[in-house]
Design a protein around this motif. Structure first.
Motif, PDB file in Angstrom:
ATOM      1  N   ARG A  53       0.835  -1.210   0.000  1.00 38.41           N
ATOM      2  CA  ARG A  53       0.000   0.000   0.000  1.00 38.41           C
ATOM      3  C   ARG A  53       0.868   1.258   0.000  1.00 38.41           C
ATOM      4  O   ARG A  53       0.588   2.218  -0.707  1.00 38.41           O
ATOM      5  CB  ARG A  53      -0.905   0.012   1.224  1.00 38.41           C
ATOM      6  CG  ARG A  53      -2.161  -0.804   1.026  1.00 38.41           C
ATOM      7  CD  ARG A  53      -3.061  -0.651   2.240  1.00 38.41           C
ATOM      8  NE  ARG A  53      -4.187  -1.555   2.190  1.00 38.41           N
ATOM      9  CZ  ARG A  53      -4.897  -1.913   3.232  1.00 38.41           C
ATOM     10  NH1 ARG A  53      -4.577  -1.461   4.424  1.00 38.41           N
ATOM     11  NH2 ARG A  53      -5.922  -2.726   3.115  1.00 38.41           N
ATOM     12  N   LYS A  57       0.977   4.060  -2.868  1.00 34.08           N
ATOM     13  CA  LYS A  57       0.704   5.480  -2.585  1.00 34.08           C
ATOM     14  C   LYS A  57       1.851   6.355  -3.089  1.00 34.08           C
ATOM     15  O   LYS A  57       1.635   7.404  -3.698  1.00 34.08           O
ATOM     16  CB  LYS A  57       0.527   5.673  -1.084  1.00 34.08           C
ATOM     17  CG  LYS A  57       0.031   7.064  -0.721  1.00 34.08           C
ATOM     18  CD  LYS A  57       0.010   7.254   0.772  1.00 34.08           C
ATOM     19  CE  LYS A  57      -1.116   6.471   1.401  1.00 34.08           C
ATOM     20  NZ  LYS A  57      -1.132   6.645   2.885  1.00 34.08           N
ATOM     21  N   TRP A  60       1.657   6.660  -6.841  1.00 37.62           N
ATOM     22  CA  TRP A  60       0.600   7.584  -7.233  1.00 37.62           C
ATOM     23  C   TRP A  60       1.040   9.035  -7.004  1.00 37.62           C
ATOM     24  O   TRP A  60       0.824   9.903  -7.863  1.00 37.62           O
ATOM     25  CB  TRP A  60      -0.682   7.281  -6.459  1.00 37.62           C
ATOM     26  CG  TRP A  60      -1.718   8.347  -6.625  1.00 37.62           C
ATOM     27  CD1 TRP A  60      -2.176   9.207  -5.695  1.00 37.62           C
ATOM     28  CD2 TRP A  60      -2.406   8.686  -7.840  1.00 37.62           C
ATOM     29  NE1 TRP A  60      -3.107  10.060  -6.222  1.00 37.62           N
ATOM     30  CE2 TRP A  60      -3.266   9.765  -7.547  1.00 37.62           C
ATOM     31  CE3 TRP A  60      -2.360   8.188  -9.146  1.00 37.62           C
ATOM     32  CZ2 TRP A  60      -4.079  10.351  -8.515  1.00 37.62           C
ATOM     33  CZ3 TRP A  60      -3.174   8.787 -10.100  1.00 37.62           C
ATOM     34  CH2 TRP A  60      -4.019   9.835  -9.778  1.00 37.62           C
TER      35      TRP A  60
ATOM     36  N   ARG B  47      -1.047   8.176   7.200  1.00 44.30           N
ATOM     37  CA  ARG B  47      -2.051   8.979   6.484  1.00 44.30           C
ATOM     38  C   ARG B  47      -2.658  10.028   7.417  1.00 44.30           C
ATOM     39  O   ARG B  47      -2.817  11.198   7.041  1.00 44.30           O
ATOM     40  CB  ARG B  47      -3.144   8.056   5.933  1.00 44.30           C
ATOM     41  CG  ARG B  47      -4.245   8.766   5.178  1.00 44.30           C
ATOM     42  CD  ARG B  47      -5.168   7.768   4.504  1.00 44.30           C
ATOM     43  NE  ARG B  47      -5.673   6.749   5.420  1.00 44.30           N
ATOM     44  CZ  ARG B  47      -6.685   6.931   6.255  1.00 44.30           C
ATOM     45  NH1 ARG B  47      -7.299   8.097   6.311  1.00 44.30           N
ATOM     46  NH2 ARG B  47      -7.091   5.960   7.045  1.00 44.30           N
TER      47      ARG B  47
END
Lengths: 332, 111
Positions: A53, A57, A60, B47
């Protein structure tokens, strides 16, 4: 056994995360893996999943954050120069008495006119890019695109390819290989938008030098294959007539971009690799023909021969678009 | 807001916690529904840090193992409270309709 497994799985994370947070993550995974027998496997799977992941990320962010617009603007000139080289080489070749199309079929009419139009279109792109004349660059690039499409369609409508080369004795139309670059050129010229193409200093002398230099450079491949024709090893290794030109252009762009470490140049290089990928993708199966058994190529999975080329192109583009992230220091 | 994120933020409401504490608290608060691993927790915390909802507090070495503590920011607390209010409002809609529908259902069942 637990620690080596977790350490191995931690490698799924990008290097910059491992360097900064690797110890915290692995210590937490150790704590959690002590809860039960299957916890090690669960934590190992979690590390791999989290790493994939994080890499996704990053990819991207790299692609979305690349300076596409200035990169496209910067590409108009080198692509125009490359096209001028190609068209000059073809214009010289087409008038030679020994020029023979490899493919059978009727000789296409207006080959000389095609070459002249091609040179004119490429000159328009180069001058437009140097002098900051967007309309001129767009017109020239659209003319080149139309000419390329005509060349590619010529084979389909029975006129046969008009400028074939050969790779390992397999005939190939050089213009087909250049079609992606021809498609990219008007896109680059058009997206510059609102006439904002920047004018280079000393535009007129630069335009003259660029046009003359490109034309002279274009003559080189017309001479070199003739010199190498008596050396089969070189001829085969370099793909025979003219095929190596786009490969050299891509290689030179990548090297220059790597040396300059300029994000815009690197993005331009990635675009150029994408545009020039067809020869690479096409070339690898020509190599595997000599390695793989014939039955492979008659099977329904023959198209997988193109997969290594696609993977290589994707990896090179990713390497060019990749950025080293600087993150804020941790709170002590 | 996804359920794991909700419970990660909720676990930090009572003060800074390290990764293992967050995972355990999130599991308890969600009654076992949210089971995070070290890898997935790190991704979520990374995040949330980028979004300014949590921040690193301090690091501690316990039994030779590194433990990093995280705390909720004021933005994170606000967002969590808004989300809780939204969920409560959404739950209330269903509860009101459910209680309003029950008497008629009972009448139909009797008739």
């Amino acid at each position: 056994m637990r620690d080596p497994i977790l350490r191995l799985c931690l490698r799924a994370f990008p290097a910059e995360i491992r360097e900064r947070d690797g110890r915290t993550i692995i210590d937490l995974a150790r704590d959690l893996s002590e809860e039960g027998r299957l916890s090690v496997l669960r934590e190992a799977g979690g590390l791999v999943l989290g790493g994939i992941r994080a890499r996704g990320k990053n990819l991207w962010l790299d692609v979305a954050g690349a300076p596409w617009r200035p990169a496209r603007e910067r590409l108009v000139f080198p692509l125009g120069v490359a096209m001028l080289c190609l068209m000059a080489a073809f214009a010289v070749s087409v008038v030679q008495p020994e020029f023979r199309p490899v493919y059978p079929g009727p000789i296409p009419p207006g080959r000389v006119a095609w070459a002249v139009l091609g040179v004119a279109g490429a000159v328009a792109v180069v001058i437009g890019a140097v002098r900051g004349r967007r309309r001129l660059a767009v017109s020239g690039s659209l003319l080149l695109l139309v000419l390329m499409i005509v060349s590619v369609l010529a084979e389909l409508v029975g006129y046969a390819a008009i400028w074939p080369g050969s790779i390992s004795h397999v005939a190939v139309d050089v213009f087909v290989l250049w079609l992606p670059a021809a498609v990219l050129l008007p896109i680059c010229a058009l997206v510059v938008g609102d006439g904002s193409m920047s004018r280079r200093p000393g535009a007129i002398p630069a335009a003259c030098v660029a046009v003359a230099g490109s034309a002279i450079l274009g003559l080189v491949p017309a001479v070199i294959p003739a010199a190498w024709a008596s050396i089969p090893w070189w001829s085969d290794a370099l793909g025979g007539a003219f095929i190596y030109v786009p490969l050299l252009a891509v290689a030179a762009t990548v090297v220059v971009a790597a040396i300059r470490r300029d994000p815009v140049a690197k993005t331009s290089a990635a675009l150029l690799v994408g545009a020039g990928c067809f020869p690479i993708v096409w070339l690898l199966p020509m190599v595997t023909i000599h390695i793989m058994p014939d039955s492979w190529f008659t099977s329904s999975l023959w198209f997988l021969c193109y997969a290594p080329g696609v993977v290589i192109v994707c990896l090179v583009m990713w390497a060019l678009l990749r950025r080293r992230r600087m993150r804020s220091p941790r709170v002590a | 807001m996804r359920e794991p994120t909700y419970y990660i933020l909720a676990s930090l409401m009572k003060g800074p916690r390290h990764g293992w504490g967050i995972i355990r608290e999130a599991r308890e608060l969600s009654q076992g529904r949210v089971r995070l691993t070290a890898g997935t927790l790190y991704g979520a915390l990374d995040r949330l840090q980028r979004e300014g909802l949590v921040e690193e507090d301090h690091e501690q070495i316990v039994n030779g193992r590194c433990r990093r503590y995280y705390r909720l920011t004021s933005a994170g607390r606000c967002l969590l409270e808004e989300e809780a209010a939204r969920l409560a409002a959404a739950a209330q809609v269903v509860q009101e309709r459910s209680s309003a529908a029950r008497p008629s259902e009972t009448v139909e069942a009797v008739s």
